[in-house]
Design a protein around this motif. Structure first.
Motif, PDB file in Angstrom:
ATOM      1  N   SER A 258       0.818  -1.228   0.000  1.00  0.00           N
ATOM      2  CA  SER A 258       0.000   0.000   0.000  1.00  0.00           C
ATOM      3  C   SER A 258       0.840   1.262   0.000  1.00  0.00           C
ATOM      4  O   SER A 258       0.317   2.361  -0.254  1.00  0.00           O
ATOM      5  N   SER A 259       2.132   1.117   0.296  1.00  0.00           N
ATOM      6  CA  SER A 259       2.976   2.311   0.381  1.00  0.00           C
ATOM      7  C   SER A 259       4.036   2.383  -0.711  1.00  0.00           C
ATOM      8  O   SER A 259       4.865   3.291  -0.692  1.00  0.00           O
ATOM      9  N   VAL A 260       4.050   1.429  -1.646  1.00  0.00           N
ATOM     10  CA  VAL A 260       5.075   1.459  -2.694  1.00  0.00           C
ATOM     11  C   VAL A 260       4.727   2.528  -3.718  1.00  0.00           C
ATOM     12  O   VAL A 260       3.563   2.919  -3.894  1.00  0.00           O
ATOM     13  N   GLY A 261       5.769   2.971  -4.421  1.00  0.00           N
ATOM     14  CA  GLY A 261       5.549   4.025  -5.409  1.00  0.00           C
ATOM     15  C   GLY A 261       5.764   3.589  -6.833  1.00  0.00           C
ATOM     16  O   GLY A 261       5.630   4.415  -7.748  1.00  0.00           O
ATOM     17  N   SER A 262       6.117   2.292  -7.058  1.00  0.00           N
ATOM     18  CA  SER A 262       6.368   1.855  -8.428  1.00  0.00           C
ATOM     19  C   SER A 262       5.959   0.395  -8.588  1.00  0.00           C
ATOM     20  O   SER A 262       5.875  -0.362  -7.614  1.00  0.00           O
ATOM     21  N   THR A 263       5.708   0.033  -9.846  1.00  0.00           N
ATOM     22  CA  THR A 263       5.352  -1.357 -10.148  1.00  0.00           C
ATOM     23  C   THR A 263       6.514  -2.295  -9.850  1.00  0.00           C
ATOM     24  O   THR A 263       6.327  -3.401  -9.336  1.00  0.00           O
ATOM     25  N   HIS A 264       7.720  -1.867 -10.172  1.00  0.00           N
ATOM     26  CA  HIS A 264       8.898  -2.700  -9.939  1.00  0.00           C
ATOM     27  C   HIS A 264       9.061  -3.005  -8.446  1.00  0.00           C
ATOM     28  O   HIS A 264       9.367  -4.142  -8.057  1.00  0.00           O
ATOM     29  N   GLU A 265       8.843  -2.002  -7.601  1.00  0.00           N
ATOM     30  CA  GLU A 265       8.969  -2.216  -6.159  1.00  0.00           C
ATOM     31  C   GLU A 265       7.896  -3.174  -5.647  1.00  0.00           C
ATOM     32  O   GLU A 265       8.156  -4.028  -4.795  1.00  0.00           O
ATOM     33  N   ALA A 266       6.678  -3.062  -6.173  1.00  0.00           N
ATOM     34  CA  ALA A 266       5.603  -3.965  -5.760  1.00  0.00           C
ATOM     35  C   ALA A 266       5.926  -5.408  -6.152  1.00  0.00           C
ATOM     36  O   ALA A 266       5.728  -6.343  -5.366  1.00  0.00           O
ATOM     37  N   CYS A 267       6.438  -5.586  -7.369  1.00  0.00           N
ATOM     38  CA  CYS A 267       6.792  -6.947  -7.808  1.00  0.00           C
ATOM     39  C   CYS A 267       7.935  -7.511  -6.970  1.00  0.00           C
ATOM     40  O   CYS A 267       7.969  -8.709  -6.662  1.00  0.00           O
ATOM     41  N   ARG A 268       8.881  -6.652  -6.594  1.00  0.00           N
ATOM     42  CA  ARG A 268       9.986  -7.123  -5.752  1.00  0.00           C
ATOM     43  C   ARG A 268       9.477  -7.595  -4.396  1.00  0.00           C
ATOM     44  O   ARG A 268       9.917  -8.631  -3.870  1.00  0.00           O
ATOM     45  N   LEU A 269       8.530  -6.870  -3.814  1.00  0.00           N
ATOM     46  CA  LEU A 269       7.959  -7.286  -2.533  1.00  0.00           C
ATOM     47  C   LEU A 269       7.219  -8.620  -2.660  1.00  0.00           C
ATOM     48  O   LEU A 269       7.256  -9.459  -1.759  1.00  0.00           O
ATOM     49  N   ILE A 270       6.563  -8.815  -3.796  1.00  0.00           N
ATOM     50  CA  ILE A 270       5.805 -10.061  -3.995  1.00  0.00           C
ATOM     51  C   ILE A 270       6.742 -11.261  -4.083  1.00  0.00           C
ATOM     52  O   ILE A 270       6.509 -12.304  -3.458  1.00  0.00           O
ATOM     53  N   VAL A 271       7.836 -11.149  -4.849  1.00  0.00           N
ATOM     54  CA  VAL A 271       8.744 -12.292  -4.972  1.00  0.00           C
ATOM     55  C   VAL A 271       9.490 -12.534  -3.659  1.00  0.00           C
ATOM     56  O   VAL A 271       9.824 -13.685  -3.322  1.00  0.00           O
ATOM     57  N   GLU A 272       9.763 -11.480  -2.897  1.00  0.00           N
ATOM     58  CA  GLU A 272      10.384 -11.680  -1.585  1.00  0.00           C
ATOM     59  C   GLU A 272       9.438 -12.418  -0.635  1.00  0.00           C
ATOM     60  O   GLU A 272       9.864 -13.289   0.136  1.00  0.00           O
ATOM     61  N   ALA A 273       8.151 -12.070  -0.689  1.00  0.00           N
ATOM     62  CA  ALA A 273       7.176 -12.777   0.143  1.00  0.00           C
ATOM     63  C   ALA A 273       7.055 -14.244  -0.281  1.00  0.00           C
ATOM     64  O   ALA A 273       6.957 -15.146   0.560  1.00  0.00           O
ATOM     65  N   ALA A 274       7.088 -14.504  -1.589  1.00  0.00           N
ATOM     66  CA  ALA A 274       7.030 -15.892  -2.065  1.00  0.00           C
ATOM     67  C   ALA A 274       8.253 -16.678  -1.610  1.00  0.00           C
ATOM     68  O   ALA A 274       8.159 -17.867  -1.256  1.00  0.00           O
ATOM     69  N   ASP A 275       9.407 -16.021  -1.609  1.00  0.00           N
ATOM     70  CA  ASP A 275      10.616 -16.690  -1.130  1.00  0.00           C
ATOM     71  C   ASP A 275      10.507 -17.015   0.356  1.00  0.00           C
ATOM     72  O   ASP A 275      10.975 -18.057   0.824  1.00  0.00           O
ATOM     73  N   ARG A 276       9.866 -16.141   1.100  1.00  0.00           N
ATOM     74  CA  ARG A 276       9.689 -16.382   2.533  1.00  0.00           C
ATOM     75  C   ARG A 276       8.695 -17.506   2.793  1.00  0.00           C
ATOM     76  O   ARG A 276       8.880 -18.312   3.698  1.00  0.00           O
ATOM     77  N   PHE A 277       7.642 -17.582   1.982  1.00  0.00           N
ATOM     78  CA  PHE A 277       6.607 -18.588   2.204  1.00  0.00           C
ATOM     79  C   PHE A 277       7.056 -19.983   1.779  1.00  0.00           C
ATOM     80  O   PHE A 277       6.957 -20.943   2.541  1.00  0.00           O
ATOM     81  N   ILE A 278       7.526 -20.114   0.539  1.00  0.00           N
ATOM     82  CA  ILE A 278       7.821 -21.447  -0.001  1.00  0.00           C
ATOM     83  C   ILE A 278       9.266 -21.606  -0.445  1.00  0.00           C
ATOM     84  O   ILE A 278       9.746 -22.729  -0.583  1.00  0.00           O
ATOM     85  N   GLY A 279       9.968 -20.515  -0.680  1.00  0.00           N
ATOM     86  CA  GLY A 279      11.334 -20.592  -1.160  1.00  0.00           C
ATOM     87  C   GLY A 279      11.404 -20.826  -2.661  1.00  0.00           C
ATOM     88  O   GLY A 279      10.583 -21.546  -3.226  1.00  0.00           O
ATOM     89  N   TRP A 280      12.333 -20.207  -3.329  1.00  0.00           N
ATOM     90  CA  TRP A 280      12.517 -20.426  -4.759  1.00  0.00           C
ATOM     91  C   TRP A 280      13.980 -20.194  -5.116  1.00  0.00           C
ATOM     92  O   TRP A 280      14.717 -19.510  -4.405  1.00  0.00           O
ATOM     93  N   ASP A 281      14.390 -20.789  -6.244  1.00  0.00           N
ATOM     94  CA  ASP A 281      15.741 -20.602  -6.763  1.00  0.00           C
ATOM     95  C   ASP A 281      15.766 -19.630  -7.940  1.00  0.00           C
ATOM     96  O   ASP A 281      16.793 -19.004  -8.206  1.00  0.00           O
ATOM     97  N   SER A 282      14.667 -19.572  -8.659  1.00  0.00           N
ATOM     98  CA  SER A 282      14.549 -18.587  -9.741  1.00  0.00           C
ATOM     99  C   SER A 282      13.101 -18.138  -9.804  1.00  0.00           C
ATOM    100  O   SER A 282      12.188 -18.917  -9.505  1.00  0.00           O
ATOM    101  N   ALA A 283      12.903 -16.882 -10.171  1.00  0.00           N
ATOM    102  CA  ALA A 283      11.549 -16.333 -10.206  1.00  0.00           C
ATOM    103  C   ALA A 283      11.506 -15.168 -11.183  1.00  0.00           C
ATOM    104  O   ALA A 283      12.523 -14.511 -11.449  1.00  0.00           O
TER     105      ALA A 283
END
Length: 370
Positions: A258-283
């Motif tokens: 809700s506080s990000v200012g760009s699409t790139h930053e929002a996508c970065r937060l999403i992949v970081e959350a996915a890494d925290r939940f299930i873990g990934w090697d490439s995304a």
């Protein structure tokens, strides 16, 4: 994307409750099964062990009778003291033997029936010899029959023995009690009843040892039950923590988005959350552009030489079979080497020499938009 151990497994709302309830039900069922089985088994085994010990005691009682009979004969034949022989209680030997037979019938093999016949026959010989000797003694010493056991009055001497003098009648009584027949009967009854008593006692001890082992098994089962209950509580606690952590992570992700200012930053937060939940090697994250009917890559990462590295991809690419299904709202999981093989029109990126074993595709939604 290679498979990686999940940080939390409780993604379904009711998974924790179902797993915990299943463990609790299993523990209760195990408790009931152990309790009922233990009660039935131990009750049966304890009764049988008690029957062995009681039968052994009854067999030993007959052994004591033969010893008492022998000790009563010796004073009479050696010293002429007939009081122990007269005082010997033998009227209940038949009842004792019947109780022994009833007690041992379900315990000893059927081929031991000859042993019981021998014991009964020899006991009868001893009983009859005692009564006959007391009858001879009563007439040889003018001892009143009222002072002797009632069975003595029912004994009838032979005509030859009735004509004997008093000293000869006493001598005849001594010869009868010292005869090989009486001696052999005493020895046979004593040995048979002693061996039977020892055998039954040994069976009882073996059964008691088996009961101890069964009790040990019951305690181990109860210990296992306690471990299951403790394990279910620990699993429940662990899943609760996972659920709380997952909820907290979603809350944090929502606050950050809700506080990000760009699409790139929002996508970065999403992949970081996915890494925290299930873990990934490439995304990678790509956004659908309905005006150009193509995807626009926002960011991509891959592990190259053990380091997570940003990857530069084409800004736009057309939809393939997978992306069209994701646009329709599907979440896809492909596993190589199984029936869930990925399609052939994939777009590899990063280190293409390493083939991903598992691939997951999920849509990103904003309200009802995908």
């Amino acid at each position: 994307m290679t498979e990686k151990r999940k940080t939390y497994v409780d993604f379904l709302p009711h998974a924790r409750k179902r797993l915990a309830a299943g463990l609790h039900i299993a523990a209760v069922v195990l408790l009931v099964v152990i309790g009922v089985t233990a009660w039935l088994t131990l009750t049966r085994e304890i009764r049988k062990a008690n029957a062995y010990f009681q039968a052994s005691h009854q067999a030993h009682a007959l052994t004591r009778y033969t010893l008492m009979f022998q000790h009563a004969i010796e004073p009479f034949t050696r010293l002429g003291n007939w009081m122990p022989l007269m005082a010997l209680q033998t009227t209940n030997w038949a009842d004792e033997f019947q109780r022994l037979e009833r007690a041992t019938q379900p315990l000893v093999p059927k081929n031991d029936s000859s042993r019981f016949r021998d014991i009964r026959r020899n006991l009868r010989k001893l009983h009859d010899a005692r009564l006959y000797a007391l009858r001879l003694l009563s007439e040889g010493t003018s001892l009143p029959l009222e002072q002797l056991p009632k069975e003595v009055a029912e004994v009838t001497l032979s005509k030859e023995e009735q004509e004997l003098s008093a000293p000869l009648k006493v001598r005849r009584a001594i010869e009868l009690l010292e005869s090989p027949t009486v001696e052999q009967a005493l020895l046979s009854v004593r040995n048979d009843t002693w061996n039977l008593s020892e055998t039954l006692h040994l069976y009882g001890i073996q059964l008691a040892n088996r009961i101890e082992n069964q009790l040990l098994g019951i305690f181990l089962g109860l210990g296992l039950l306690v471990l299951i209950l403790i394990g279910s509580l620990r699993v429940d606690l662990w899943l609760r923590r996972g659920e709380i952590a997952l909820s907290q992570a979603f809350v944090e992700l929502g606050e950050k988005l809700s506080s990000v200012g760009s699409t790139h930053e929002a996508c970065r937060l999403i992949v970081e959350a996915a890494d925290r939940f299930i873990g990934w090697d490439s995304a990678s994250v790509a956004l659908w552009d309905p005006q150009t009917s193509s995807f626009q890559t926002v960011l991509a990462f891959d592990e190259i030489e053990g380091k997570r590295t940003p990857i530069t991809l084409d800004r736009q690419y057309p939809a393939n079979s997978i992306s069209r299904r994701v646009l329709a709202g599907e979440s896809l999981l492909f596993l190589r080497g199984t029936k869930r093989e990925p399609p052939d029109d994939l777009r590899p990126f990063g280190d293409e020499s390493q083939v991903s074993k598992s691939l997951m595709y999920v849509p990103i939604r904003l309200g009802e938009r995908t």
